[in-house]
Scaffold this motif. Structure first.
Motif, PDB file in Angstrom:
ATOM      1  N   THR A  19       0.833  -1.203   0.000  1.00  0.00           N
ATOM      2  CA  THR A  19       0.000   0.000   0.000  1.00  0.00           C
ATOM      3  C   THR A  19       0.869   1.255   0.000  1.00  0.00           C
ATOM      4  O   THR A  19       0.619   2.195  -0.772  1.00  0.00           O
ATOM      5  N   ALA A  20       1.878   1.266   0.839  1.00  0.00           N
ATOM      6  CA  ALA A  20       2.778   2.424   0.903  1.00  0.00           C
ATOM      7  C   ALA A  20       3.524   2.615  -0.414  1.00  0.00           C
ATOM      8  O   ALA A  20       3.687   3.747  -0.886  1.00  0.00           O
ATOM      9  N   ILE A  26       2.271   6.815  -6.758  1.00  0.00           N
ATOM     10  CA  ILE A  26       1.270   7.765  -7.251  1.00  0.00           C
ATOM     11  C   ILE A  26       1.671   9.196  -6.903  1.00  0.00           C
ATOM     12  O   ILE A  26       1.587  10.097  -7.736  1.00  0.00           O
ATOM     13  N   VAL A  27       2.113   9.400  -5.678  1.00  0.00           N
ATOM     14  CA  VAL A  27       2.492  10.752  -5.250  1.00  0.00           C
ATOM     15  C   VAL A  27       3.689  11.268  -6.042  1.00  0.00           C
ATOM     16  O   VAL A  27       3.728  12.439  -6.437  1.00  0.00           O
ATOM     17  N   LEU A  28       4.662  10.393  -6.295  1.00  0.00           N
ATOM     18  CA  LEU A  28       5.880  10.840  -6.975  1.00  0.00           C
ATOM     19  C   LEU A  28       5.701  11.010  -8.481  1.00  0.00           C
ATOM     20  O   LEU A  28       6.278  11.926  -9.068  1.00  0.00           O
ATOM     21  N   PHE A  29       4.927  10.154  -9.121  1.00  0.00           N
ATOM     22  CA  PHE A  29       4.919  10.125 -10.577  1.00  0.00           C
ATOM     23  C   PHE A  29       3.602  10.517 -11.239  1.00  0.00           C
ATOM     24  O   PHE A  29       3.542  10.587 -12.458  1.00  0.00           O
ATOM     25  N   SER A  30       2.557  10.749 -10.473  1.00  0.00           N
ATOM     26  CA  SER A  30       1.287  11.107 -11.078  1.00  0.00           C
ATOM     27  C   SER A  30       0.997  12.588 -10.862  1.00  0.00           C
ATOM     28  O   SER A  30       1.243  13.128  -9.785  1.00  0.00           O
ATOM     29  N   GLY A  48      -3.282  -2.892 -12.555  1.00  0.00           N
ATOM     30  CA  GLY A  48      -2.340  -3.979 -12.287  1.00  0.00           C
ATOM     31  C   GLY A  48      -0.902  -3.507 -12.288  1.00  0.00           C
ATOM     32  O   GLY A  48      -0.093  -3.926 -11.456  1.00  0.00           O
ATOM     33  N   SER A  49      -0.581  -2.619 -13.205  1.00  0.00           N
ATOM     34  CA  SER A  49       0.781  -2.087 -13.273  1.00  0.00           C
ATOM     35  C   SER A  49       1.107  -1.248 -12.046  1.00  0.00           C
ATOM     36  O   SER A  49       2.214  -1.332 -11.510  1.00  0.00           O
ATOM     37  N   ILE A  50       0.150  -0.467 -11.600  1.00  0.00           N
ATOM     38  CA  ILE A  50       0.380   0.361 -10.417  1.00  0.00           C
ATOM     39  C   ILE A  50       0.560  -0.515  -9.176  1.00  0.00           C
ATOM     40  O   ILE A  50       1.445  -0.267  -8.347  1.00  0.00           O
ATOM     41  N   LEU A  51      -0.254  -1.554  -9.050  1.00  0.00           N
ATOM     42  CA  LEU A  51      -0.107  -2.470  -7.915  1.00  0.00           C
ATOM     43  C   LEU A  51       1.229  -3.209  -7.961  1.00  0.00           C
ATOM     44  O   LEU A  51       1.861  -3.424  -6.926  1.00  0.00           O
ATOM     45  N   ALA A  55       4.365  -3.093  -5.215  1.00  0.00           N
ATOM     46  CA  ALA A  55       4.855  -4.297  -4.537  1.00  0.00           C
ATOM     47  C   ALA A  55       6.374  -4.350  -4.452  1.00  0.00           C
ATOM     48  O   ALA A  55       6.913  -5.235  -3.780  1.00  0.00           O
ATOM     49  N   ILE A  56       7.053  -3.414  -5.062  1.00  0.00           N
ATOM     50  CA  ILE A  56       8.521  -3.398  -4.992  1.00  0.00           C
ATOM     51  C   ILE A  56       8.990  -3.227  -3.549  1.00  0.00           C
ATOM     52  O   ILE A  56      10.010  -3.797  -3.155  1.00  0.00           O
TER      53      ILE A  56
END
Length: 94
Positions: A19-20, A26-30, A48-51, A55-56
């Protein structure tokens, strides 16, 4: 400690790390807000790509638990990662 408790702790850490990582991505790249990004990702089929990118951070938690010799917690993180993979597969198919 109890094995089930250790696995559950690892699972919760894996979910929180995912989740983090997703929110951090999202915060950094959107350029959109968090909610707008999720709506746009669902509409365009990119959730799916965002999830997966989120997961990294599970890698960090997994190897940290292995280094600390908390194998059952690492197993919980792995289960959370597999659950994420199944969610991504679901979104890709349906």
């Amino acid at each position: 400690m109890n094995t089930k408790k250790e696995i559950i702790i690892g699972f919760l850490v894996g979910l929180l790390a995912n989740t983090a990582g997703t929110l951090l991505y999202i915060v950094l790249f959107s350029k959109l807000g968090i909610e707008e990004t999720f709506i746009a990702a669902i509409e365009n089929g990119h959730i799916g790509s965002i999830l997966a990118l989120g997961a990294i951070l599970n890698l960090v938690a997994f190897f940290l638990f292995l280094k600390m010799r908390r194998d059952y917690r690492a197993r919980g993180v792995l289960i959370a990662t597999l659950l994420t993979a199944l969610a991504i597969l679901y979104y890709k198919i349906f």
